[in-house]
Design an enzyme around this catalytic site. Structure first.
Site, PDB file in Angstrom:
ATOM      1  CB  SER A 304      -0.891  -0.012   1.234  1.00 14.96           C
ATOM      2  OG  SER A 304      -1.322   1.298   1.549  1.00 14.96           O
ATOM      3  CE  LYS A 310      -3.989  -4.001   3.660  1.00 19.35           C
ATOM      4  NZ  LYS A 310      -4.933  -2.995   3.115  1.00 19.35           N
ATOM      5  CG  ASN A 312      -3.199  -4.812  -0.210  1.00 20.94           C
ATOM      6  OD1 ASN A 312      -3.548  -5.142   0.927  1.00 20.94           O
ATOM      7  ND2 ASN A 312      -3.014  -3.553  -0.551  1.00 20.94           N
ATOM      8  CD  GLU A 317      -7.746  -7.502  -3.701  1.00 24.19           C
ATOM      9  OE1 GLU A 317      -8.455  -6.486  -3.624  1.00 24.19           O
ATOM     10  OE2 GLU A 317      -6.593  -7.556  -3.236  1.00 24.19           O
ATOM     11  CE  LYS A 352     -13.305  -9.563 -37.669  1.00 22.43           C
ATOM     12  NZ  LYS A 352     -14.784  -9.346 -37.688  1.00 22.43           N
TER      13      LYS A 352
HETATM   14  N1  ARG Z   1     -14.308  -6.542 -41.759  1.00 24.59           N
HETATM   15  C1  ARG Z   1     -15.425  -7.371 -42.053  1.00 24.59           C
HETATM   16  C2  ARG Z   1     -15.797  -8.220 -40.825  1.00 24.59           C
HETATM   17  O1  ARG Z   1     -15.064  -8.239 -39.921  1.00 24.59           O
HETATM   18  C3  ARG Z   1     -15.073  -8.285 -43.167  1.00 24.59           C
HETATM   19  C4  ARG Z   1     -16.219  -8.701 -44.009  1.00 24.59           C
HETATM   20  C5  ARG Z   1     -16.836  -7.539 -44.668  1.00 24.59           C
HETATM   21  N2  ARG Z   1     -17.709  -7.925 -45.694  1.00 24.59           N
HETATM   22  C6  ARG Z   1     -18.530  -7.032 -46.262  1.00 24.59           C
HETATM   23  N3  ARG Z   1     -19.249  -7.440 -47.209  1.00 24.59           N
HETATM   24  N4  ARG Z   1     -18.611  -5.815 -45.824  1.00 24.59           N
HETATM   25  O2  ARG Z   1     -16.835  -8.827 -40.746  1.00 24.59           O
END
Ligand code: ARG
Length: 488
Positions: A304, A310, A312, A317, A352
């Site tokens: 701390s 301390k 920790n 955590e 993604k």
């Molecule tokens: N960047 C797009 C994705 O992650 C790739 C596919 C895009 N296709 C399209 N027809 N706009 O899904």
């Protein structure tokens, strides 16, 4: 295929998107194609680009493109010369990306178009022919599957490392007694090793879930093209073989549009994080002087800035805290997929970041936990004295009376009264003199004291799955065998 792709290979100027720089087309910007009358709005370009995060798919995108090009060449759709150019160009691009010399640009929207544009700059017409019989829709579906397959393999290794640390603790401390809890109230004595192996089992099921997810995701989407397949004489099986897929996605519409494999992965990850959060909660409690059950290695703890005394447990955590974001990512992907009409929709680009962060978070949590668990030390004396508190052998006394012929419900009541008496005298059941114990059940003899110790209680549960040290050692040995037998 590269097992470890660079995490953030992209350096883009992070110009803020504001209405001030949006709204009007940039002077020199090119139009998307001849079909359009004006270039894409600067604001829209930034809004729709994914290259800042999907560039990490590059090694998989290149592998997929090369497999596609080889198949097209084998089927006579591409010339041998074009294939050679594509392979040469891709080798150069791979090198540029690995060395950080690739010029990523949001003008080319995503990883796929960035690579294709660079390929064309390097090798000319052959680069323009690569996209024959393919769409970014089946391309991205392939890339994510390849990427995720590698992640699953890495996570499986990490899970095995943590399991290994748990089994080692169980082997070393099979005979160390601690209080087991229900409702966080002292319940019955258990072996510390047994407690460790409980988490081994949870992680083992997690590994099964990841393996199961891997088997379903390992099918090739390429060939689906945009959604309906392609009129070229493609050989999907050849591409599948080259990319080590176990088979083909059977329906082109499904192949490009569903992200259920990513959801399954996030589900398995969320459940693993929930398991880790349970364990971490216990470690945080156990490391508190109020429990004093465990000593965490100093190098896994922090101090701390104000309180000099301390130490920790920040690591458990944080892992406990990070379980929240992984569970959140699962919800994000489920919600992303919900109600999407067939086939591909741009919504899917949003898969993604949650997916990447899930894999990264899980990976780092597992790595740090394996190190911490390997080197933590149970505080044997304080766990034993805690096992002596809270009448944890009361059930053993009842079982003793049953062995002497008393029906279990009567034994339960007799011991409940004995506990009440011991509580008022501030002693343990074994602290009551024999004569006093006999007031609750005449069948009690001086052999009772053997069953009233935490060790006696622990050793008596000697069936498979029980907490007797001999059983814990046998379970640890079986756990080692199960880990050895696992094949990918
Ligand atoms: N960047 C797009 C994705 O992650 C790739 C596919 C895009 N296709 C399209 N027809 N706009 O899904």
């Amino acid at each position: 295929m590269a097992r470890k792709a660079a995490r953030n290979p992209v350096k883009l100027s992070r110009k803020k998107i504001t209405p001030a720089n949006g709204g009007k087309p940039a002077g020199s910007a090119a139009k998307w194609s001849g079909r359009f009358t004006e270039p894409v709005d600067e604001l829209v370009k930034r809004f729709t680009a994914s290259v800042s995060f999907d560039a990490r798919l590059a090694p998989y995108d290149i592998a997929g493109s090369i497999a596609h090009a080889r198949m097209l060449a084998a089927r006579g759709v591409l010339s041998a010369g074009d294939l050679a150019d594509i392979e040469r160009g891709m080798a150069k691009i791979r090198e540029e990306i690995a060395s950080g010399n690739f010029n990523w640009s949001i003008d080319a929207e995503d990883v796929h178009l960035n690579i294709e544009r660079r390929l064309t700059a390097l090798v000319g017409d052959a680069g323009k022919r690569l996209h024959t019989g393919r769409s970014r829709n089946d391309q991205v579906a392939t890339d994510i599957r390849l990427w995720l397959r590698d992640q699953i393999d890495r996570i499986d290794d990490r899970l095995a490392d943590l399991q290994d640390a748990l089994v080692s603790q169980a082997e070393r401390h099979a005979a160390v007694v601690m209080p087991g809890f229900t409702h966080l109230q002292p319940a019955q004595p258990v072996s510390f090793g047994h407690h460790m192996l409980a988490y081994f089992e949870m992680l083992d099921r997690d590994r099964e879930r990841f393996t199961d997810c891997r088997s379903r995701l390992n099918r090739l989407p390429l060939g689906a093209a945009a959604l309906a397949g392609t009129s070229y004489p493609i050989d999907r099986a050849q591409v599948a073989r080259e990319l080590l897929f176990d088979g083909l996605c059977a329906n082109s519409l499904d192949a490009v549009s569903d992200r259920d494999f990513a959801i399954e992965f996030c589900h398995a990850a969320a459940l693993t994080m929930v398991h880790l959060s349970r364990f971490c909660e216990e470690l945080v409690l156990w490391a508190s002087p109020r429990f004093g059950f465990i000593n965490l290695p100093d190098r896994f703890c922090t101090g701390s800035s104000i309180m000099p005394q301390k130490k920790n447990p920040d690591v458990p955590e944080l892992v406990r805290g990070k379980s929240g974001r992984v569970v959140g990512h699962l919800m994000a992907l489920l919600t992303l997929m919900k109600s999407q009409p067939l086939a591909y929709n741009k919504d899917n680009q949003e898969d993604k970041e949650p997916l990447f962060d899930t894999a990264d978070t899980l990976d780092s949590c597992l790595a740090v936990m394996a190190g911490l668990v390997a080197d933590m030390t149970p505080m044997v004396a304080s766990m034993r004295s805690a096992a002596l508190e809270g009448f944890t052998t009361a059930t053993d006394l009842a079982d003793y009376l049953v062995r002497k012929g008393m029906p279990f419900r009567d034994a339960h009541e007799a011991v409940a009264l004995a506990v009440k008496e011991a509580e008022s005298r501030h002693c343990d059941l074994s602290g009551l003199p024999l004569a006093d114990l006999r007031k609750f059940a005449a069948a009690i003899n001086d052999d009772v004291f053997a069953v009233l110790t935490p060790e006696g209680s622990m050793h008596s549960r000697r069936h498979p799955g029980g907490t007797a040290p001999a059983q814990v050692r046998a379970a640890a040995a079986r756990a080692r065998q199960r880990m050895k037998r696992r094949v990918r």
